[in-house]
Design a protein around this motif. Structure first.
Motif, mmCIF file in Angstrom:
data_model
loop_
_atom_site.group_PDB
_atom_site.id
_atom_site.type_symbol
_atom_site.label_atom_id
_atom_site.label_comp_id
_atom_site.label_asym_id
_atom_site.label_seq_id
_atom_site.Cartn_x
_atom_site.Cartn_y
_atom_site.Cartn_z
ATOM 1 N N LEU A 277 27.687 51.823 55.562
ATOM 2 C CA LEU A 277 28.402 52.480 56.658
ATOM 3 C C LEU A 277 28.454 51.566 57.880
ATOM 4 O O LEU A 277 29.469 51.498 58.571
ATOM 5 N N GLY B 171 23.561 56.239 66.572
ATOM 6 C CA GLY B 171 24.191 56.471 65.274
ATOM 7 C C GLY B 171 23.662 57.751 64.641
ATOM 8 O O GLY B 171 24.409 58.501 64.004
ATOM 9 N N ASP C 55 25.269 60.797 66.031
ATOM 10 C CA ASP C 55 26.572 60.966 65.425
ATOM 11 C C ASP C 55 26.448 61.665 64.066
ATOM 12 O O ASP C 55 27.156 62.614 63.765
ATOM 13 N N GLU C 56 25.491 61.206 63.262
ATOM 14 C CA GLU C 56 25.291 61.829 61.950
ATOM 15 C C GLU C 56 24.842 63.285 62.090
ATOM 16 O O GLU C 56 25.228 64.138 61.304
ATOM 17 N N GLU D 24 27.701 65.560 62.875
ATOM 18 C CA GLU D 24 28.561 65.805 61.723
ATOM 19 C C GLU D 24 27.841 66.611 60.635
ATOM 20 O O GLU D 24 28.390 66.833 59.560
ATOM 21 N N GLY D 25 26.604 66.990 60.901
ATOM 22 C CA GLY D 25 25.888 67.855 59.953
ATOM 23 C C GLY D 25 25.282 67.121 58.769
ATOM 24 O O GLY D 25 24.849 67.758 57.804
ATOM 25 N N VAL D 26 25.279 65.794 58.821
ATOM 26 C CA VAL D 26 24.802 65.029 57.670
ATOM 27 C C VAL D 26 23.277 65.132 57.523
ATOM 28 O O VAL D 26 22.746 65.256 56.417
ATOM 29 N N ASP E 297 14.458 57.050 47.242
ATOM 30 C CA ASP E 297 15.248 57.658 48.316
ATOM 31 C C ASP E 297 15.450 56.687 49.479
ATOM 32 O O ASP E 297 16.519 56.653 50.094
ATOM 33 N N ARG F 266 30.917 48.751 57.244
ATOM 34 C CA ARG F 266 32.301 49.193 57.214
ATOM 35 C C ARG F 266 32.877 49.222 58.634
ATOM 36 O O ARG F 266 34.069 49.146 58.841
ATOM 37 N N ARG G 87 23.197 53.304 51.699
ATOM 38 C CA ARG G 87 24.274 54.060 52.324
ATOM 39 C C ARG G 87 24.449 53.631 53.783
ATOM 40 O O ARG G 87 25.561 53.355 54.235
ATOM 41 N N TYR H 102 30.164 62.766 56.421
ATOM 42 C CA TYR H 102 30.242 61.802 57.517
ATOM 43 C C TYR H 102 31.625 61.185 57.559
ATOM 44 O O TYR H 102 32.128 60.729 56.536
ATOM 45 N N GLY I 266 30.529 71.070 59.257
ATOM 46 C CA GLY I 266 29.916 69.765 59.049
ATOM 47 C C GLY I 266 29.263 69.612 57.691
ATOM 48 O O GLY I 266 29.204 70.550 56.899
ATOM 49 N N GLY I 267 28.780 68.409 57.445
ATOM 50 C CA GLY I 267 28.129 68.113 56.178
ATOM 51 C C GLY I 267 28.504 66.748 55.645
ATOM 52 O O GLY I 267 27.705 66.095 55.003
ATOM 53 N N LEU J 91 18.206 54.500 48.552
ATOM 54 C CA LEU J 91 19.510 55.177 48.616
ATOM 55 C C LEU J 91 20.005 55.285 50.056
ATOM 56 O O LEU J 91 21.176 55.028 50.350
ATOM 57 N N ILE J 92 19.107 55.644 50.953
ATOM 58 C CA ILE J 92 19.510 55.809 52.353
ATOM 59 C C ILE J 92 19.785 54.453 52.994
ATOM 60 O O ILE J 92 20.743 54.283 53.754
ATOM 61 N N ARG K 149 22.353 68.539 56.199
ATOM 62 C CA ARG K 149 22.681 68.615 54.773
ATOM 63 C C ARG K 149 21.606 67.930 53.930
ATOM 64 O O ARG K 149 21.194 68.440 52.885
#
Ligand SMILES: Nc1ncnc2c1ncn2[C@@H]1O[C@H](COP(=O)(O)OP(=O)(O)OP(=O)(O)O)[C@@H](O)[C@H]1O
Ligand SMILES: [Mg+2]
Lengths: 322, 253
Positions: free
Chosen positions: B17, B80, B83-84, B87-89, B6, B20, B13, A97, A94-95, B9-10, B92
């Protein structure tokens, strides 16, 4: 930073509470590590050894239960933000999206490290090219193959040119060609002065890629040194005998021989540590023939890291990693 | 400074998302539209009953629908985040030096923008049904809707960070959101409620939000409920944002 370790841990421990009263898991059980700057440092161990847990502590994601860790000159518990500014971390999985594009993920990462939009965009393009993702950069990550996604995740960790990059199993899931390219990329990072701390359970990878190694098992470091130093600990050669069900007798017989330094058995195989393999093999054959203990196979090889692991833990890494 | 940058930025983003893949935004506005179309007409006859507050039926009904949309829109945003996380977001980004408050605030502000957009659609659609537009009141009411979003979405994010999975999150969110909704007088005014129900509703922040927004939609600008509602929501939003930022900075597993 030269001469001074870029990572230094003392008595690092981490326990996880088990479910219910099932007891605690000591994932990291007292790890003392020193990693020199500018090297590729490999953390080798089987599944569940505590590699990821150690990495997460060093990357400020997980507080240690006991012990201290200094990373890039700062204590991870006291100054996590200073550490974060100078490290990159790529998780085992992961990392990125899936609904975001590779390029967008790289750009936002750069911007979170303070880059301007324009600088981040240039850097994103550089990384996409270096990791062979230029064509896929504007597609959403969900459409990438496993290997492409893995490369992107690693790219995300490199965006801000960290002094120290943690890679948790960077080549797991890559085909041989992509793995070779990743090795090259990692070596290139070293050339630019980046320290790379990676985990792996591939012996070949540890051997070929890493300058220094630590072997971890059950949360403890069982061996440390360069691949060559580690292999040299096991002097001489190794003869493996398919014992045909006579392991006990063969081991007994061989232990009595002066040219055998050590004999052990596992899974129907007898392993002899000898000084000169070429000379030992005929002698062994003769002895076995004489005692009516005909072997099914016989194999002579130089010590590998697996032999080091086997000697230190009594288990083969190949099997535990399978 | 870092926090503002920040957060932007978030926010940027997250908003992209969401846009989209706007299925959830559209779903989120479809349900209240159905209420407007199929439930709203029933109100015409009830509005003359004793106990029904003054004002046109839709000027009483639409504020409730808006609060419901804001509540559900922000109560489920944790999905949501799950889900993030998967996915490891989130992990990270936790290794970057970015502001932890921004991780929360960027997302919550996105949630506010989405629910304001939904609210605009609902208000516009209500005009043909007989909603009288009191512009100043509606503008302030939209501010209150934003506060509802800022209060509820951090709760959802905290629950998501703790529970880690949609399966665990769904029943908990329902258990929180449904009583809040039923005891807020969203569908019918609480003035129709028996005494004991009214007493319980009094401690429900959303009850005050609905009352405040109704007053605003009916141009009763002197109504003290407007001040009470605003104060309650603002204080709670500060508390939940603080909790949310803490949850982001320690999320461990
Ligand atoms: N969050 C957690 N909660 C409970 N136990 C955990 C947690 N994380 C890790 N463990 C346990 O700690 C031990 C070490 O896990 P770790 O992930 O560090 O191993 P690893 O060396 O990275 O293994 P692998 O090669 O499979 O990735 C395992 O027994 C694992 O079950
Ligand atoms: Mg691991």
């Amino acid at each position: 930073m030269n001469g001074q370790p870029i990572i230094e841990t003392v008595g690092l421990r981490r326990t996880f509470k088990g479910r219910g009263k099932a007891g605690e898991v000591e994932a990291v059980a007292g790890v003392d590590l020193q990693v020199q700057a500018g090297r590729i440092f490999g953390f080798l161990g089987p599944n569940g050894a505590g590699k990821t847990t150690t990495l997460r502590i060093l990357a400020t994601l997980l507080p240690p239960t006991a012990g201290t860790a200094r990373v890039v000159g700062f204590d991870v518990a006291k100054n996590p933000d200073r550490v974060r500014e100078r490290i990159g971390y790529v998780a085992q999985s992961g990392g990125s999206y899936r609904s975001s594009t590779g390029r967008d993920e790289l750009i936002i990462q750069g911007r979170l490290f303070g880059m301007s939009k324009a600088v981040a965009a240039v850097r994103a393009q550089e990384i996409l090219e270096a990791l062979d993702l230029a064509e896929a950069g504007d597609r959403t990550c969900g459409t990438y193959s496993g290997g492409m996604r893995r490369r992107l995740n690693i790219g995300i960790g490199m965006v801000h040119r960290p002094a120290l990059l943690f890679l948790d199993e960077p080549t797991t899931g890559l085909d041989p060609q992509a793995r070779a390219r990743m090795w090259e990329e990692i070596r290139r990072l070293r050339e630019t002065g980046t320290t790379v701390f990676l985990t792996t359970h591939y012996l070949e990878e540890a051997d070929a890629l890493c300058d220094d190694l630590a072997i971890i098992d059950h949360g403890r470091i069982v061996a440390e040194g360069s691949p060559d130093e580690l292999k040299r600990e096991i002097a001489g050669d190794i003869v493996t005998i398919g014992a045909n069900g006579h392991s006990d007798k063969i081991v007994e017989l061989m232990r009595a021989q002066s040219f055998v330094r050590e004999a052990s058995m596992e899974d129907g195989l007898v392993r002899l540590y000898v000084d000169r393999g070429e000379e030992a093999v005929p002698q062994v054959l003769r002895l076995l023939d004489g005692s009516g203990l005909a072997p099914s196979t016989m194999n002579l090889h130089r010590p590998s890291l697996d032999d080091v692991f086997l000697k230190k833990t009594g288990r083969s890494l190949r099997e535990s990693a399978a | 400074m870092r926090t503002i940058r920040d957060t932007w930025l978030i926010f940027d983003r997250s908003l992209w998302l969401t846009l989209r893949n706007p299925v959830w935004v559209i779903m989120g506005v479809m349900q209240p539209i159905l209420y407007l179309l199929l439930f709203g007409p029933l109100l015409k006859n009830i509005a003359s009953m004793p106990g029904f507050p003054p004002g046109g039926a839709f000027n009483v009904f639409v504020p409730g629908i808006l609060v419901m949309t804001a509540l559900f829109g922000s109560a489920f945003v944790g999905f949501g985040l799950c889900d993030e996380m998967r996915e490891g977001v989130v992990e990270r980004m936790r290794v970057t030096p970015m502001s932890r408050v921004a991780m929360l605030l960027g997302r919550s502000l996105r949630d506010v923008v989405i629910l304001e957009a939904q609210a605009v659609i609902l208000v516009v659609l209500s005009v043909p049904f007989g909603l009288e537009l009191k512009i100043e009141g509606i503008v302030v009411a939209f501010g209150l809707l934003a506060l509802i979003g800022l209060m509820m979405s951090p709760v959802s994010y905290v629950l998501a960070l703790v529970l880690q999975s949609e399966d665990a999150l769904a029943p908990v969110v329902n258990a929180v959101a449904l009583p809040l909704l039923l005891l807020s007088g969203v569908m019918l005014p609480m003035s129709l409620a028996p005494d004991w129900l009214q007493k319980i509703a009094d401690v429900n922040p959303l009850y005050h939000a609905v009352a405040a927004i109704r007053a605003l939609f009916n141009a009763n600008y002197g109504d003290t409920e407007i001040l009470i509602g605003t104060a309650v929501l603002a204080v709670l939003a500060v508390i939940t944002i603080w909790m949310g930022a803490r949850a982001f900075s320690r999320a461990a597993a």
